[in-house]
Scaffold this motif. Structure first.
Motif, mmCIF file in Angstrom:
data_model
loop_
_atom_site.group_PDB
_atom_site.id
_atom_site.type_symbol
_atom_site.label_atom_id
_atom_site.label_comp_id
_atom_site.label_asym_id
_atom_site.label_seq_id
_atom_site.Cartn_x
_atom_site.Cartn_y
_atom_site.Cartn_z
ATOM 1 N N ALA A 108 0.815 -1.213 0.000
ATOM 2 C CA ALA A 108 0.000 0.000 0.000
ATOM 3 C C ALA A 108 0.854 1.271 0.000
ATOM 4 O O ALA A 108 0.297 2.370 -0.044
ATOM 5 C CB ALA A 108 -0.923 0.005 1.213
ATOM 6 N N THR A 109 2.162 1.127 0.028
ATOM 7 C CA THR A 109 3.061 2.275 0.124
ATOM 8 C C THR A 109 3.708 2.551 -1.222
ATOM 9 O O THR A 109 4.385 1.692 -1.779
ATOM 10 C CB THR A 109 4.157 2.013 1.181
ATOM 11 N N LYS A 110 3.488 3.739 -1.742
ATOM 12 C CA LYS A 110 4.127 4.137 -2.994
ATOM 13 C C LYS A 110 5.483 4.780 -2.749
ATOM 14 O O LYS A 110 6.440 4.552 -3.474
ATOM 15 C CB LYS A 110 3.217 5.089 -3.771
ATOM 16 N N GLU A 111 5.559 5.624 -1.710
ATOM 17 C CA GLU A 111 6.807 6.307 -1.367
ATOM 18 C C GLU A 111 7.067 6.094 0.130
ATOM 19 O O GLU A 111 6.446 6.748 0.968
ATOM 20 C CB GLU A 111 6.720 7.805 -1.673
ATOM 21 N N GLY A 112 7.949 5.155 0.459
ATOM 22 C CA GLY A 112 8.231 4.840 1.850
ATOM 23 C C GLY A 112 9.567 5.388 2.306
ATOM 24 O O GLY A 112 10.455 5.649 1.492
ATOM 25 N N LYS A 113 9.697 5.578 3.608
ATOM 26 C CA LYS A 113 10.960 6.013 4.208
ATOM 27 C C LYS A 113 11.244 5.129 5.410
ATOM 28 O O LYS A 113 10.328 4.816 6.186
ATOM 29 C CB LYS A 113 10.878 7.475 4.672
#
Length: 206
Positions: free
Chosen positions: A28-33
């Motif tokens: 569900a994460t497009k841009e993770g950190k």
């Protein structure tokens, strides 16, 4: 808002179910950190390294021992790095390359794996040198998931999910400050090669 779930409750049926939930987060994460100061980020762990970690969790907490199933799910999670539509910005501490998880052979394989994956288009990997001058003191490891609106922190006794936007914003801010002290691309590879050489020259333990 923060929600804390004790590990012994979360892992009451073993490690596999939790790893399944983590897979859902990553998909569900497009841009993770992620900031991980002293161990290797789970999504680039080798099978051998992950096995040691999950076995330690099981032994420490006394939860059902399904380590093989949990490790298989952690390996499945790594597909997000190859399926497209996801990008992860990860900052490791240099210490993560030297924290001895499983002995020299496991560590050699693990550092080699990070060197292999560092150029993946889905991954931006920084490493904070041990002597780097930081604009922010080191903080506990954390992951930012979803649309950048959820933070997960793993504590000794529980997993903490943070969704209150003021608190989430502080995690984005500290990530940016830590990013300023991290090495990337060839400088990061040099740190990895240094660690690779260290483990290659460390005798295997009996």
């Amino acid at each position: 808002m923060a929600r804390s779930v004790p590990w012994q409750e979360w892992l009451s049926s073993g490690t596999e179910a939790v790893q399944d939930e983590v897979i859902r987060w990553y998909k569900a994460t497009k841009e993770g950190k992620s900031y991980v100061p002293d161990m290797i980020w789970g999504t680039v762990q080798t099978e051998a390294y992950a096995t040691v970690i999950l076995q330690q969790v099981v032994d420490f907490l006394g939860v059902p021992n399904d380590v093989a199933a949990g490790v298989a799910k952690r390996m499945e999670r790594q597909q997000v790095l190859h399926e497209g539509g996801h990008h992860y910005h990860v900052i490791l501490g240099e210490q993560s390359l030297y924290t001895n998880i499983g002995g020299p052979e496991v560590m050699r394989g693990q550092v080699d794996r990070v060197l292999r994956d560092i150029d993946l288009p889905s991954l931006t990997l920084g490493i904070i040198p041990a002597t780097a001058k930081l604009a922010m003191f080191p903080v506990p490891a954390f992951n930012i998931h979803g649309d950048g609106d959820r933070v997960h922190v793993e504590l000794v006794s529980s997993g903490l999910d943070i969704t209150e936007q003021g608190e989430v914003s502080l995690h984005h801010r500290v990530f940016d400050l830590l990013h300023e002290g991290a090495a990337y691309e060839e400088e990061a590879k040099d740190l990895l090669r240094k660690a690779e050489s260290f483990w290659a020259n460390t005798p295997l333990q009996n």
